[in-house]
Design a protein around this motif. Structure first.
Motif, PDB file in Angstrom:
ATOM      1  N   HIS A 372       0.843  -1.195   0.000  1.00 29.83           N
ATOM      2  CA  HIS A 372       0.000   0.000   0.000  1.00 29.83           C
ATOM      3  C   HIS A 372       0.881   1.249   0.000  1.00 29.83           C
ATOM      4  N   GLU A 373       0.628   2.097  -0.968  1.00 31.31           N
ATOM      5  CA  GLU A 373       1.404   3.323  -1.098  1.00 31.31           C
ATOM      6  C   GLU A 373       0.951   4.328  -0.045  1.00 31.31           C
ATOM      7  N   LEU A 374       1.922   5.061   0.475  1.00 35.36           N
ATOM      8  CA  LEU A 374       1.625   6.012   1.533  1.00 35.36           C
ATOM      9  C   LEU A 374       2.201   7.383   1.200  1.00 35.36           C
ATOM     10  N   ARG A 375       3.512   7.508   1.334  1.00 35.14           N
ATOM     11  CA  ARG A 375       4.160   8.781   1.032  1.00 35.14           C
ATOM     12  C   ARG A 375       4.625   8.813  -0.420  1.00 35.14           C
ATOM     13  N   TRP A 414       1.865   4.756  13.684  1.00 29.52           N
ATOM     14  CA  TRP A 414       0.542   4.700  13.071  1.00 29.52           C
ATOM     15  C   TRP A 414      -0.455   4.136  14.078  1.00 29.52           C
ATOM     16  N   ASP A 418      -5.239   3.592  10.683  1.00 35.95           N
ATOM     17  CA  ASP A 418      -4.284   3.706   9.575  1.00 35.95           C
ATOM     18  C   ASP A 418      -3.890   5.154   9.291  1.00 35.95           C
ATOM     19  N   TYR A 420      -0.879   7.632   9.699  1.00 34.73           N
ATOM     20  CA  TYR A 420       0.566   7.571   9.901  1.00 34.73           C
ATOM     21  C   TYR A 420       1.089   8.984  10.167  1.00 34.73           C
ATOM     22  N   TYR A 436      -0.231  10.963   6.974  1.00 36.00           N
ATOM     23  CA  TYR A 436      -0.633  10.316   5.718  1.00 36.00           C
ATOM     24  C   TYR A 436      -1.681   9.238   6.001  1.00 36.00           C
ATOM     25  N   LYS A 437      -2.489   8.971   5.005  1.00 29.71           N
ATOM     26  CA  LYS A 437      -3.417   7.839   5.008  1.00 29.71           C
ATOM     27  C   LYS A 437      -3.123   7.007   3.749  1.00 29.71           C
ATOM     28  N   PRO A 438      -3.193   5.677   3.829  1.00 28.36           N
ATOM     29  CA  PRO A 438      -2.933   4.846   2.653  1.00 28.36           C
ATOM     30  C   PRO A 438      -3.882   5.195   1.505  1.00 28.36           C
ATOM     31  N   ARG A 439      -3.335   5.166   0.292  1.00 29.40           N
ATOM     32  CA  ARG A 439      -4.144   5.420  -0.898  1.00 29.40           C
ATOM     33  C   ARG A 439      -5.035   4.226  -1.172  1.00 29.40           C
TER      34      ARG A 439
END
Length: 440
Positions: A372-375, A414, A418, A420, A436-439
């Protein structure tokens, strides 16, 4: 009459020796083009840079974009191209087999000549001594035929299936690693974080830090239960620069020792003291066999399983093949590790299915779990070296790196929703916060 019988005998003999299945007729494939629903008949020539070359029945070459074809034809083209690339990648072994084939033909021709010479002398001179030539010739032909049959049988080796309970016993030694299976795969689930420290020792860093991954359920790692030896193993020097090629027994994926630019990740300082680092999705993975796990799994036990189903062991004094593996007396196969590149799995000895959405050298084995992409992906921070990493509690970590003789700190954590949170602390004590939140 004698001559007629001899001619018939040799015709039947050589007809059987050189007979092969299949004819030589040309059957062109039908292709479906999307633009105007056109159907064309042509042979596939090659696929390169998203262009497809076909040859029509009049031997004219036609070029199309891959997107011009139906989805079914696109899959066919990519699969065909992967097979061709695999064959080209193993041209050395092909040349060896061709050389052997030429010698076989020459030997059979010699045997045939001796048989003909013997028959001629028998008919003309009627002396039993001339049977010697024929016996020698027939012996040569039978020797070559038996050798080919033996080689063909040896190339088809039935590999015993993996013992699921034994595999599970290795993986489940580690907290947080779970397994389940179906008739084809053993599935390995984890959160993507090992129980050892990470990142320390990296001097070529792209500013990623390790976070958890959801390698569970249908997104688990899959290891074949019924491995099969590949007819044309994929070289890991020219293939599989994307995705994992093995899974460590602690649930952490192991990638190709080469990064996606084809560089030895270890040699250029990208890896930590445990042979791992983070990818663009902040996913921690190894690029070297995790030999430090040997103490936990026990001497003589595998530290990982390749995605073709074969186990990966530590170092050995046994002779290894070109793929850094060896066959066992029971027909099983196993990889081993060495000190220098390619470190392990120089070629994928077992059969694997490739992801049709990827192309060599950045192709990958299918299936592969998703990260899972985050940053956003960041650039390398030149001159930085990671000097410390520690856990601050549940789902919380601190990473310290040195740059220009000054220390910088990244504290991050985190929560159950979810979310972060990252705190970046400069040498002067000032800090900034990012969340951040996961995309999806």
């Amino acid at each position: 009459m004698k001559y007629k019988i001899l001619v018939i005998f040799f015709f039947v003999l050589f007809g059987n020796l050189f007979a092969h299945e299949g004819g030589h007729g040309v059957l062109l494939k039908q292709w479906s083009l999307r633009a105007n629903n056109e159907i064309i008949n042509a042979d596939f020539i090659k696929y390169e840079n998203n262009k497809v070359w076909l040859m029509a029945s009049d031997h004219s070459l036609k070029t199309y974009k891959i997107s011009d074809f139906s989805n079914t034809d696109q899959e066919f083209i990519k699969t065909k191209n992967e097979i061709i690339q695999s064959l080209n990648g193993e041209h050395i072994s092909d040349l060896k087999s061709q050389s052997l084939s030429k010698w076989n033909i020459l030997l059979i021709a010699l045997g045939g000549f001796l048989l003909c010479f013997s028959a001629f002398k028998l008919v003309k001179r009627k002396q039993i001594v001339h049977l010697t030539y024929g016996t020698l010739g027939l012996g040569i032909i039978l020797f070559v035929s038996c050798k080919n049959i033996k080689t063909d049988k040896e190339s088809v080796i039935n590999v015993p299936q993996n013992d699921i309970s034994i595999m599970q016993s290795f993986f489940e030694k580690f907290d947080g690693v779970e397994t389940h299976s179906d008739e084809n795969y053993l599935y390995v689930s984890s959160n993507g974080l090992p129980d050892h420290d990470m990142m320390v020792g990296i001097s070529n860093w792209q500013q990623q830090v390790p976070i958890n991954q959801n390698y569970t359920g249908s997104n688990s790692w899959a290891i074949p239960i019924h491995p099969k030896l590949a007819e044309h193993p994929l070289s890991t020097k020219t293939n599989l620069l994307k995705g994992a090629i093995a899974v460590a027994v602690n649930g952490i994926p192991i990638f190709n020792p080469l990064n996606n630019r084809g560089e030895d990740a270890n040699a250029i300082g990208e890896l930590d003291n445990w042979g791992g680092h983070c990818g663009r999705a902040d996913d921690y993975h190894y690029h070297l066999p995790p030999l430090h796990l040997q103490d936990q799994v026990g001497a003589g036990n595998p530290v990982a399983y390749a995605v073709d189903g074969f186990p990966v062991y530590g170092k050995t004094t046994d002779t290894l093949d070109e793929y850094l593996g060896k066959m066992n007396s029971d027909g099983s196969y196993q990889y081993h590790s060495i000190e220098k590149y390619p470190y392990f799995i120089a070629g994928m000895r077992g059969e694997v299915k490739l992801d049709l959405k990827t192309e060599a050298p950045e192709n990958q084995v299918f299936p592969q779990p998703r990260t899972h992409e985050l940053r956003p992906a960041l650039r390398p921070l030149r001159g930085a070296e990671i000097i410390d990493f520690e856990s601050l509690g549940n789902n919380a970590y601190s990473l310290i790196y040195s740059l220009d003789s000054k220390e910088y700190i990244i504290n991050y954590h985190w929560d159950s929703d979810d979310k972060y949170t990252y705190e970046f602390i400069s040498p002067d004590g000032t800090s900034s916060i990012e969340t951040y939140k996961p995309r999806k």
